[in-house]
Write a protein that holds these residues in place. Structure first.
Motif, PDB file in Angstrom:
ATOM      1  N   THR A 257       0.801  -1.224   0.000  1.00 37.62           N
ATOM      2  CA  THR A 257       0.000   0.000   0.000  1.00 37.62           C
ATOM      3  C   THR A 257       0.834   1.274   0.000  1.00 37.62           C
ATOM      4  O   THR A 257       0.291   2.365   0.210  1.00 37.62           O
ATOM      5  CB  THR A 257      -0.916   0.022   1.237  1.00 37.62           C
ATOM      6  N   ASN A 258       2.160   1.154  -0.217  1.00 34.49           N
ATOM      7  CA  ASN A 258       3.045   2.327  -0.176  1.00 34.49           C
ATOM      8  C   ASN A 258       2.897   3.079   1.150  1.00 34.49           C
ATOM      9  O   ASN A 258       2.469   4.240   1.194  1.00 34.49           O
ATOM     10  CB  ASN A 258       2.744   3.281  -1.346  1.00 34.49           C
ATOM     11  N   PRO A 259       3.250   2.430   2.269  1.00 39.47           N
ATOM     12  CA  PRO A 259       3.034   3.049   3.583  1.00 39.47           C
ATOM     13  C   PRO A 259       3.809   4.339   3.797  1.00 39.47           C
ATOM     14  O   PRO A 259       3.382   5.186   4.591  1.00 39.47           O
ATOM     15  CB  PRO A 259       3.484   1.961   4.567  1.00 39.47           C
ATOM     16  N   THR A 260       4.940   4.521   3.101  1.00 39.95           N
ATOM     17  CA  THR A 260       5.699   5.772   3.249  1.00 39.95           C
ATOM     18  C   THR A 260       4.839   6.960   2.846  1.00 39.95           C
ATOM     19  O   THR A 260       5.006   8.074   3.375  1.00 39.95           O
ATOM     20  CB  THR A 260       6.981   5.716   2.396  1.00 39.95           C
ATOM     21  N   PHE A 261       3.905   6.747   1.919  1.00 39.40           N
ATOM     22  CA  PHE A 261       3.032   7.817   1.434  1.00 39.40           C
ATOM     23  C   PHE A 261       1.606   7.666   1.964  1.00 39.40           C
ATOM     24  O   PHE A 261       0.662   8.237   1.396  1.00 39.40           O
ATOM     25  CB  PHE A 261       3.025   7.828  -0.097  1.00 39.40           C
ATOM     26  N   ASP A 262       1.460   6.874   3.056  1.00 40.00           N
ATOM     27  CA  ASP A 262       0.155   6.674   3.704  1.00 40.00           C
ATOM     28  C   ASP A 262      -0.881   6.128   2.730  1.00 40.00           C
ATOM     29  O   ASP A 262      -2.060   6.492   2.776  1.00 40.00           O
ATOM     30  CB  ASP A 262      -0.359   7.987   4.327  1.00 40.00           C
ATOM     31  N   GLY A 263      -0.438   5.251   1.852  1.00 39.87           N
ATOM     32  CA  GLY A 263      -1.368   4.650   0.895  1.00 39.87           C
ATOM     33  C   GLY A 263      -2.319   3.683   1.572  1.00 39.87           C
ATOM     34  O   GLY A 263      -2.020   3.117   2.627  1.00 39.87           O
ATOM     35  N   VAL A 264      -3.458   3.477   0.954  1.00 35.96           N
ATOM     36  CA  VAL A 264      -4.461   2.541   1.487  1.00 35.96           C
ATOM     37  C   VAL A 264      -4.823   1.471   0.452  1.00 35.96           C
ATOM     38  O   VAL A 264      -5.373   0.429   0.810  1.00 35.96           O
ATOM     39  CB  VAL A 264      -5.738   3.276   1.941  1.00 35.96           C
ATOM     40  N   ARG A 305       7.867   1.160   6.003  1.00 39.45           N
ATOM     41  CA  ARG A 305       7.625   2.611   6.000  1.00 39.45           C
ATOM     42  C   ARG A 305       8.953   3.322   6.231  1.00 39.45           C
ATOM     43  O   ARG A 305       9.680   3.009   7.180  1.00 39.45           O
ATOM     44  CB  ARG A 305       6.634   3.000   7.098  1.00 39.45           C
ATOM     45  N   GLU A 307      11.191   7.008   6.602  1.00 39.33           N
ATOM     46  CA  GLU A 307      11.049   8.385   7.096  1.00 39.33           C
ATOM     47  C   GLU A 307      11.523   9.353   6.019  1.00 39.33           C
ATOM     48  O   GLU A 307      12.598   9.915   6.100  1.00 39.33           O
ATOM     49  CB  GLU A 307      11.837   8.572   8.398  1.00 39.33           C
TER      50      GLU A 307
END
Length: 329
Positions: A257-264, A305, A307
């Motif tokens: 979900t691309n957590p670095t970019f807060d994807g869902v 994720r 930083e």
């Protein structure tokens, strides 16, 4: 290999045959061993070798909530079945009407009437006909009645076939269920060992967030809504992307979900390594609208994720270097 999609497609002159039956999802090494036995028996007796399979999977029709995620789509399954040396595959459209056939009708219409079976190869746990009422003893009785031999093998279908030559304790069993479990854990290497070939996901390339291009790593985003083949666990993988024309490109594949970019939204993205034949002029690929295959070779790391963009890009550089070393040497 002949491919029949209905009983009426079987040519009257096809001749007598050795037949087996199954879903053959993934066509794993256990399936391949059974199908190889069918082929050997057929060649030794001067008969045709035939596998009977179903589409869609019976549970997708009878109990969709319990239907497993499929390892292979029909086209890929047929290609894998062809590699076993079979003379023909009969794909029966699975419907509730077909599910209502008695065991006797199924054997008489399919094995005896259409395929002129002289030998039927099954596992000890074979079930067929309405409500799975037919079992091994039913098949053997029908064989006596209609004059075909029943050969019983231990390694047919899910749960059949041991992972090593001796089948010793602790060895991985060849089964579609075990392959699904390996993929759910991201262990595509173990899945490939059981399958005898890399696991494949096929889909159409669609537009994504275009974030990869901005980071210097343009990716092909697969339409997960219509993908065929079970998508492995979230993570980063090394694999091969095959285009419709056959060009095969080493790729770093990201699932998640691309957590670095807060994807869902869960995505499957493939970055084709530059400098390969078939990658296009100046490594500029336009894959939009193409239906591509992704073969998974190795799991590199879990989805993480980061930083900020800087650490993410540094990790992507390492991922691509590992992919290049693994796939291209």
């Amino acid at each position: 290999m002949q491919r029949w999609e209905d009983l009426s497609d079987v040519e009257p002159g096809f001749g007598r045959s050795v037949v087996t039956i199954g879903n053959f999802d993934g066509v794993h090494r256990g399936h391949a061993a059974v199908l190889g036995r069918v082929v050997d028996l057929a060649r030794g007796r001067g008969l045709g070798s035939v596998a009977v399979t179903f589409d869609p999977h019976p549970l997708q029709v009878l109990d969709p909530d319990r239907a497993p995620g499929l390892l292979t789509g029909l086209d890929h399954r047929l290609d894998l079945l062809e590699r076993t040396g079979l003379d023909a595959v009969l794909v029966m459209r699975f419907t509730r009407e077909l599910a209502s056939w008695s065991p006797e009708r199924f054997v008489e219409d399919v094995f005896v009437g259409a395929l002129r079976a002289q030998v039927v190869v099954v596992g000890h746990d074979v079930r067929f006909g309405r409500a799975n009422a037919g079992d091994l003893s039913t098949m053997q009785e029908l064989g006596r009645r209609h004059g075909f031999e029943v050969v019983v093998l231990d390694d047919l279908g899910d749960g059949g076939g041991d992972g090593g030559e001796g089948g010793g304790a602790g060895e991985q069993r060849w089964s579609s269920t075990a392959v699904r479990e390996a993929l759910a854990a991201g262990d595509v290497d173990r899945a490939a060992r059981m399958l005898g070939h890399p696991h494949r996901v096929s889909s159409t390339v669609v537009h994504g967030d275009h974030r990869g291009r901005e980071l210097g790593y343009p990716t092909a985003n697969l339409d997960t809504g219509e993908s065929v083949g079970l998508v492995p666990a979230d993570g980063v993988y090394a694999g091969w992307l095959t285009r419709p024309g056959g060009a095969r490109l080493a790729a770093a594949v990201s699932i998640g979900t691309n957590p670095t970019f807060d994807g869902v939204r869960r995505q499957v993205e493939a970055y084709c390594l530059p400098g390969q034949p078939g990658a296009g002029p100046d490594d500029v690929l336009d894959l939009y609208g193409e239906r591509v295959d992704l073969d998974f070779v190795a799991h590199l790391r879990p989805t993480l994720r980061f930083e900020g963009i800087g650490p993410l890009v540094e990790q992507m550089e390492r991922d691509v270097a590992r992919c290049r070393a693994l796939l291209l040497g």
